[in-house]
Design a protein around this motif. Structure first.
Motif, mmCIF file in Angstrom:
data_model
loop_
_atom_site.group_PDB
_atom_site.id
_atom_site.type_symbol
_atom_site.label_atom_id
_atom_site.label_comp_id
_atom_site.label_asym_id
_atom_site.label_seq_id
_atom_site.Cartn_x
_atom_site.Cartn_y
_atom_site.Cartn_z
ATOM 1 N N ALA A 1 46.966 32.189 -20.539
ATOM 2 C CA ALA A 1 47.848 32.979 -19.672
ATOM 3 C C ALA A 1 47.994 32.352 -18.291
ATOM 4 O O ALA A 1 49.115 32.164 -17.795
ATOM 5 N N SER A 2 46.871 32.019 -17.644
ATOM 6 C CA SER A 2 46.959 31.417 -16.307
ATOM 7 C C SER A 2 47.532 29.999 -16.396
ATOM 8 O O SER A 2 48.268 29.558 -15.506
ATOM 9 N N ALA B 1 46.817 12.705 -12.696
ATOM 10 C CA ALA B 1 45.874 13.729 -12.250
ATOM 11 C C ALA B 1 45.338 14.476 -13.466
ATOM 12 O O ALA B 1 46.060 14.696 -14.448
ATOM 13 N N ILE B 2 44.053 14.853 -13.386
ATOM 14 C CA ILE B 2 43.433 15.718 -14.386
ATOM 15 C C ILE B 2 43.140 17.038 -13.704
ATOM 16 O O ILE B 2 42.675 17.085 -12.564
ATOM 17 N N LEU B 3 43.393 18.126 -14.417
ATOM 18 C CA LEU B 3 43.198 19.460 -13.870
ATOM 19 C C LEU B 3 42.436 20.282 -14.904
ATOM 20 O O LEU B 3 42.903 20.445 -16.031
ATOM 21 N N ASP B 4 41.256 20.789 -14.529
ATOM 22 C CA ASP B 4 40.466 21.631 -15.435
ATOM 23 C C ASP B 4 39.857 22.777 -14.623
ATOM 24 O O ASP B 4 38.654 22.796 -14.367
ATOM 25 N N PRO B 5 40.681 23.746 -14.225
ATOM 26 C CA PRO B 5 40.208 24.809 -13.343
ATOM 27 C C PRO B 5 39.491 25.923 -14.099
ATOM 28 O O PRO B 5 39.527 25.972 -15.342
ATOM 29 N N PRO B 6 38.853 26.853 -13.375
ATOM 30 C CA PRO B 6 38.296 28.047 -14.004
ATOM 31 C C PRO B 6 39.386 28.915 -14.622
ATOM 32 O O PRO B 6 40.585 28.612 -14.518
ATOM 33 N N ARG B 7 38.978 30.048 -15.221
ATOM 34 C CA ARG B 7 39.917 30.891 -15.963
ATOM 35 C C ARG B 7 41.083 31.388 -15.114
ATOM 36 O O ARG B 7 42.176 31.633 -15.624
ATOM 37 N N ALA B 8 40.870 31.543 -13.816
ATOM 38 C CA ALA B 8 41.939 32.066 -12.953
ATOM 39 C C ALA B 8 43.088 31.102 -12.807
ATOM 40 O O ALA B 8 44.169 31.467 -12.323
ATOM 41 N N GLY B 9 42.907 29.863 -13.212
ATOM 42 C CA GLY B 9 43.951 28.871 -13.052
ATOM 43 C C GLY B 9 43.851 28.174 -11.708
ATOM 44 O O GLY B 9 42.806 28.210 -11.053
ATOM 45 N N ALA B 10 44.919 27.536 -11.296
ATOM 46 C CA ALA B 10 44.884 26.724 -10.069
ATOM 47 C C ALA B 10 46.204 26.848 -9.322
ATOM 48 O O ALA B 10 46.868 25.857 -9.035
ATOM 49 N N ARG B 11 46.596 28.070 -9.004
ATOM 50 C CA ARG B 11 47.911 28.319 -8.409
ATOM 51 C C ARG B 11 48.162 27.454 -7.167
ATOM 52 O O ARG B 11 49.201 26.807 -7.040
ATOM 53 N N GLU B 12 47.191 27.449 -6.227
ATOM 54 C CA GLU B 12 47.389 26.721 -4.968
ATOM 55 C C GLU B 12 47.447 25.214 -5.201
ATOM 56 O O GLU B 12 48.283 24.512 -4.620
ATOM 57 N N ARG C 1 40.423 27.011 -1.650
ATOM 58 C CA ARG C 1 40.669 27.214 -0.223
ATOM 59 C C ARG C 1 41.386 26.024 0.421
ATOM 60 O O ARG C 1 42.128 26.185 1.380
ATOM 61 N N ASN C 2 41.148 24.843 -0.140
ATOM 62 C CA ASN C 2 41.672 23.630 0.481
ATOM 63 C C ASN C 2 42.175 22.667 -0.594
ATOM 64 O O ASN C 2 41.571 21.630 -0.854
ATOM 65 N N PRO C 3 43.287 22.996 -1.250
ATOM 66 C CA PRO C 3 43.802 22.119 -2.314
ATOM 67 C C PRO C 3 44.234 20.768 -1.761
ATOM 68 O O PRO C 3 44.595 20.641 -0.585
ATOM 69 N N MET C 4 44.174 19.744 -2.614
ATOM 70 C CA MET C 4 44.667 18.433 -2.203
ATOM 71 C C MET C 4 46.172 18.510 -2.014
ATOM 72 O O MET C 4 46.906 18.942 -2.916
ATOM 73 N N ARG C 5 46.629 18.093 -0.856
ATOM 74 C CA ARG C 5 48.046 18.189 -0.524
ATOM 75 C C ARG C 5 48.842 17.074 -1.195
ATOM 76 O O ARG C 5 48.290 16.049 -1.597
ATOM 77 N N ALA C 6 50.141 17.292 -1.278
ATOM 78 C CA ALA C 6 51.017 16.336 -1.963
ATOM 79 C C ALA C 6 50.900 14.938 -1.382
ATOM 80 O O ALA C 6 50.870 13.943 -2.126
ATOM 81 N N GLU C 7 50.793 14.844 -0.047
ATOM 82 C CA GLU C 7 50.686 13.529 0.571
ATOM 83 C C GLU C 7 49.357 12.850 0.239
ATOM 84 O O GLU C 7 49.270 11.616 0.193
#
Length: 400
Positions: A359-360, A327-338, A313-319
């Protein structure tokens, strides 16, 4: 089919595939499929080790030898990437967790025909396969199956329950849903069961969420040498072996980074794997995981700040990402589009993306590539042994 065909590869759902596109269940690369549909095993066809294989949904690929199993894991990841137009500069060898290494699993229990059955559900069905042996679970987990069957057999009437088992530092953490003791006799029997079988914790769900029935001491899970409190239903990698493969890849890629943001950080699996001097900001939506991670970091003297934030709902913005070396990214199966959309417009030099869904991940990888990131390394990991469930670790580097 009028003539014999050769199995060339294994498709995503586990069927062998011929040059004509025919899918054949329980066929391995090199097998020959005769005109009548029977299989002549080839050099990569292994003898399944478990009596339940072919029916139980816990395993789908016991008929593959080690080489073809590793190739399947590699192909799942590589094909997902290429399907999105992404090619790694280096594709590392697949890592496979060994038999009897799974430290967490959810089983099902029900009374069927007067007898209680416990196990995974059928491969492509809803019936429970009553588990009498298992070659994927840690022995500590499997050792509880027969005692649980005996315990639940004393329960009167029909019932259906889920059994979540996790191996913590203190022993087995067991969570039962759809089951609760009725009266003093059943309550005392359940207490005796916990004590006699050395359970570290027993959680019961009476319809209002899980509650601790038995917990002699607080549970922990040790992550890269740091004991972290283990909240009920908290996420752990499926095997310690697989966790080591993933964390070793991430720490190897980012070990010299001074400031790292760990997105979807959970209990700190990857944050604690980084060198002790690394400044880490760990971001996670589950409050109990944030508290456990922060408390463990404080006790261990680690430079880690855990932050509660819903990154969907509130991804960390580029700034906000400015100033981080990685950065490390380990999201759930749906991925982390936002969140990936924000990373794509950031200046973060390195991104280590860990995923349980090729796939995601591939969709997100294409977004990063289009924004100027290069997929430098890709590591397939098969910690769900003999399963079509595949994981991976990947390194993206900002070009220019």
């Amino acid at each position: 089919m009028s003539e014999t065909e050769k199995i060339l590869r294994v498709a995503a759902k586990g069927d062998g595939v011929t040059a004509s596109g025919r899918h054949v269940a329980l066929a391995a690369p090199g097998d020959m499929v005769r005109a009548d549909g029977s299989i002549e095993p080839g050099s990569h066809h292994a003898e399944p080790v478990c009596r339940h294989f072919g029916k139980c949904g816990g395993c789908e690929l016991q008929h593959l030898d080690e080489a073809s199993l590793a190739q399947f894991v590699t192909d799942r990841v590589a094909h997902a990437a290429s399907g999105q137009g992404v090619e790694p500069a280096q594709l590392l060898p697949a890592h496979l967790s060994p038999p009897r290494s799974r430290r967490r699993a959810t089983l099902h229990a029900a009374r069927t025909g007067g007898a209680v059955q416990i196990g995974f559900k059928e491969r492509r069905g809803h019936k429970i396969v009553d588990m009498r042996e298992c070659h994927i679970l840690r022995p500590e987990l499997f050792a509880l199956i027969a005692p649980l069957r005996k315990l639940l057999s004393a329960k009167r009437g029909k019932f259906s329950s889920n059994i979540a088992l996790t191996l913590a530092d203190q022993g087995v953490d067991c969570a039962l849903t759809g089951y609760s003791p009725e009266g003093l006799e059943e309550t005392e029997a359940l207490t005796d069961f916990c004590r006699d079988h050395g359970l570290a914790r027993l959680m019961l769900d009476y319809g209002y969420g899980p509650e601790a029935f038995w917990e002699p001491e607080p549970l922990t899970a040790t992550l890269s040498g740091v004991p972290v409190a283990l909240p009920p239903a908290a996420f752990l990698q499926a095997t310690v072996d697989g966790e080591d493969a993933l964390t070793s890849a991430v720490s190897g890629w980012l070990g010299t980074s001074g400031q790292v943001v760990d997105l979807f950080s959970g209990l700190g699996t990857f944050a604690f794997a980084l060198p002790a001097g690394t400044q880490v900001q760990a971001v996670e939506a589950a409050r109990d995981a944030v508290q456990a991670c922060q408390s463990a970091a404080r006790r261990a003297g680690r430079s880690l700040e855990a932050i509660h934030r819903d990154l969907f709902r509130n991804p960390m913005r580029a700034e906000e990402l400015a100033g981080f070396d990685a950065a490390i990214l380990d999201p759930p199966r749906a991925g982390a589009r936002e969140q990936v959309a924000q990373l794509a417009t950031s200046a973060v030099p390195k991104i280590a993306y860990v995923s349980c869904n090729p796939a995601s991940w591939a969709r997100d990888a294409a977004t990063l590539q289009q924004a100027g990131y290069r997929l430098a390394e890709l590591r397939p990991v098969g910690q769900f042994r003999w399963s079509t469930h595949v994981e991976l670790a990947s390194l993206f580097v900002r070009e220019g």
